[in-house]
Enzyme design. Structure first.
Site, PDB file in Angstrom:
ATOM      1  N   HIS A 172       0.800  -1.158  -0.115  1.00  0.00           N
ATOM      2  CA  HIS A 172      -0.017   0.145  -0.005  1.00  0.00           C
ATOM      3  C   HIS A 172       0.996   1.368   0.015  1.00  0.00           C
ATOM      4  O   HIS A 172       2.120   1.221   0.163  1.00  0.00           O
ATOM      5  CB  HIS A 172      -0.818   0.015   1.300  1.00  0.00           C
ATOM      6  N   LEU A 186      10.242  -6.163   3.209  1.00  0.00           N
ATOM      7  CA  LEU A 186       9.196  -6.042   2.568  1.00  0.00           C
ATOM      8  C   LEU A 186       7.831  -6.177   3.390  1.00  0.00           C
ATOM      9  O   LEU A 186       7.171  -7.151   3.631  1.00  0.00           O
ATOM     10  CB  LEU A 186       8.810  -7.218   1.478  1.00  0.00           C
ATOM     11  N   ASP A 187       7.376  -5.076   3.867  1.00  0.00           N
ATOM     12  CA  ASP A 187       6.331  -4.933   4.841  1.00  0.00           C
ATOM     13  C   ASP A 187       5.033  -5.261   4.507  1.00  0.00           C
ATOM     14  O   ASP A 187       4.461  -4.763   3.133  1.00  0.00           O
ATOM     15  CB  ASP A 187       6.300  -3.524   5.422  1.00  0.00           C
ATOM     16  N   GLU A 224       8.244  -9.734   5.483  1.00  0.00           N
ATOM     17  CA  GLU A 224       7.588  -9.663   6.758  1.00  0.00           C
ATOM     18  C   GLU A 224       5.998 -10.112   6.639  1.00  0.00           C
ATOM     19  O   GLU A 224       5.224  -9.593   5.930  1.00  0.00           O
ATOM     20  CB  GLU A 224       7.506  -8.081   7.179  1.00  0.00           C
ATOM     21  N   VAL A 270      -6.405 -13.139  20.276  1.00  0.00           N
ATOM     22  CA  VAL A 270      -5.355 -12.300  20.688  1.00  0.00           C
ATOM     23  C   VAL A 270      -4.345 -12.160  19.257  1.00  0.00           C
ATOM     24  O   VAL A 270      -3.539 -13.268  19.153  1.00  0.00           O
ATOM     25  CB  VAL A 270      -4.469 -12.222  22.062  1.00  0.00           C
ATOM     26  N   HIS A 271      -4.272 -11.278  18.741  1.00  0.00           N
ATOM     27  CA  HIS A 271      -3.214 -11.022  17.688  1.00  0.00           C
ATOM     28  C   HIS A 271      -1.949 -10.817  18.271  1.00  0.00           C
ATOM     29  O   HIS A 271      -0.810 -11.394  17.834  1.00  0.00           O
ATOM     30  CB  HIS A 271      -3.630  -9.912  16.688  1.00  0.00           C
TER      31      HIS A 271
END
Length: 488
Positions: A87, A196-197, A238, A343-344
């Site tokens: 993005h 590479l987010d 990532e 929970v992330h």
């Protein structure tokens, strides 16, 4: 070639307020601490998410400094920066042109208008229900200025509506040209590693979760790896996902993040039981970047799905909450555990998660540094920082709990803290002992004793952590060949 030494993670303005001050610190107070490199969290002009909604990668935000600063840092320290391949900012010149001209914009094909996903451009809830969502719906609506028509475009992330983060169509030629220009600019400015987010989200395909869609994701990775290889830039994808996906990336030859380690270490120290951690260390891929803390949180789901029992995880989570943490939660019901566990990430400083116990914290860092891979230390973790509850209350953003900024005077004081002096001594040992270039092994351990070792020819070092007392001892060969030891 990446260096098997400790790296620093920091925002461009968190250490002294600017990239110039960061450069100064890396040349002076930090001179022997981070020869492995520095991960500078997004220093680019951004409209939100503390840098993760970049307007462009061709400029440095003047509030932080300039490309001259990045080049200067790169002369003595490998620089890692993020590229949000999924993005770009709503405020970017590319999307702003699209908002004015719509489909007539030269940048229109950069973006995923919904007719690229659904033939008639109308989203289908049944398809959305299958997706791994990061917001309630994966798109935002905008009105084009020149014709007044509404355009819906894909937006995976963002807390606002419409989102500040507009997804890119990575299949489009214009997008690939733009990404190439960013990589070329990185090369020209001494950037050695690109993270590479959010790369797991780049493929949107109906009937899938729209997350790490195989085999399509490998087509993109092949393309971007060829570009990086051409420019002699290392890549670090990532991906927060089920560990099997991380292992696939490792088999594919990629460097990966060890997003399992932070939880396993925390679990071992809280429960004073290292069995699960040791079993994990015996089987994990070696080609990983290791971390304990970062600008987001300690990963739980989906990174550890299939590895943990939710009732056990809930006890660890509850302990962290008692110590001031807050949580990032899974939004999609389909991706929660059957019992509702959602929970992330656990958001807190690692030092606070360990109840500000110096010995427990140093034990955690010692384990991290002895685990194969390239260790990264987040700047707040370097100073054994505590939860910033005031900042969370002021901003309403849970992640601000671990994003403090330090002046140069504060940095000097932090470096004099006893726990920090012990940590920096351990960092220097990790950077310099030759055994870490050799063979790793998990030695026979009991449930409350962890023993890890490295050997390279005559050079050896061994870590013993007593989980009952949190005492950690390093035994090692000196240059003379004699054995010595020190209590961390």
């Amino acid at each position: 070639m990446l260096k098997n030494q400790v790296q620093l993670i920091t925002y461009p303005d968190s250490l002294g307020g600017s990239l110039t001050k960061l450069d100064q610190l890396l040349r002076t107070d930090f001179a022997d601490l981070f020869p492995g490199g520095v991960h500078i969290l997004p220093p680019f002009p951004s409209s939100g998410d503390r840098g993760f909604a970049p307007l462009t990668y061709l400029e440095i935000d003047p509030a932080f400094g300039s490309w001259d600063d990045i080049r200067s840092i790169g002369e003595h320290t490998d620089v890692l920066v993020d590229l949000m391949v999924n993005h770009i900012s709503q405020q970017s010149p590319y999307f702003q042109d699209f908002l004015v001209k719509g489909r007539a914009s030269e940048y229109a094909d950069l973006f995923l208008t919904l007719d690229k996903v659904w033939e008639d451009g109308n989203p289908v809830q049944e398809h959305i229900d299958n997706m791994f969502l990061r917001r309630e719906v994966p798109y935002s609506s905008f009105v084009i200025q020149e014709n007044g028509q509404e355009e819906k475009v894909w937006t995976t992330f963002g807390k606002t509506d419409p989102s500040e983060q507009i997804d890119l169509d990575i299949r489009a030629v214009v997008t690939q040209q733009l990404l190439r220009s960013f990589f070329v600019n990185f090369k020209q400015n001494n950037v050695k590693i690109v993270r590479l987010d959010a790369v797991g989200y780049v493929i949107k395909k109906l009937g899938t979760s729209c997350f790490f869609v195989e085999p399509d994701i490998y087509v993109f990775l092949d393309w971007v790896k060829a570009l990086a290889d051409e420019l002699e830039i290392e890549l670090l994808p990532e991906v927060h996902a089920h560990y099997s996906i991380q292992y696939k990336l490792a088999e594919y030859g990629c460097w990966i993040y060890d997003f399992i380690l932070p939880y396993r270490v925390l679990e071992a120290l809280i429960n004073r039981s290292g069995g699960e951690l040791c079993r994990y260390l015996e089987t994990r891929p070696a080609k990983q970047f290791t971390m304990l803390d970062c600008h987001d949180g300690i990963p739980v789901k989906p990174d550890l799905d299939g590895l943990i029992e939710t009732q056990d995880a809930q006890r660890v989570v509850d302990t962290c909450l008692e110590r001031g943490a807050n949580l990032s939660l899974i939004l999609s019901d389909k991706h929660k555990s059957e019992d509702g566990f959602d929970v992330h990430q656990i958001r807190c400083t690692y030092y606070s998660a360990l109840n500000q116990d110096d010995d427990a914290y140093l034990a955690a860092r010692a384990i991290q540094f002895f685990v194969p891979g390239i260790p990264q230390v987040y700047y707040v973790g370097l100073f054994a920082g505590v939860n910033d509850l005031e900042r969370v209350a002021l901003t309403g953003e849970g992640r601000e709990i671990n994003r403090q900024n330090y002046t140069m005077e504060e940095i000097k004081r932090q470096l004099e803290k006893k726990v920090v002096l012990r940590l920096t001594e351990l960092i220097r040992f990790r950077n310099t002992h030759q055994a870490f270039q050799g063979q790793f092994s998990v030695l026979e351990s009991t449930d409350d004793i962890i023993c890890l070792a490295w050997i390279l020819g005559e050079q050896q070092c061994r870590l013993t952590v007593d989980l009952k007392t949190y005492q950690s001892i390093v035994s090692y060969t000196e240059d003379s060949g004699e054995f010595a030891e020190y209590r961390i």
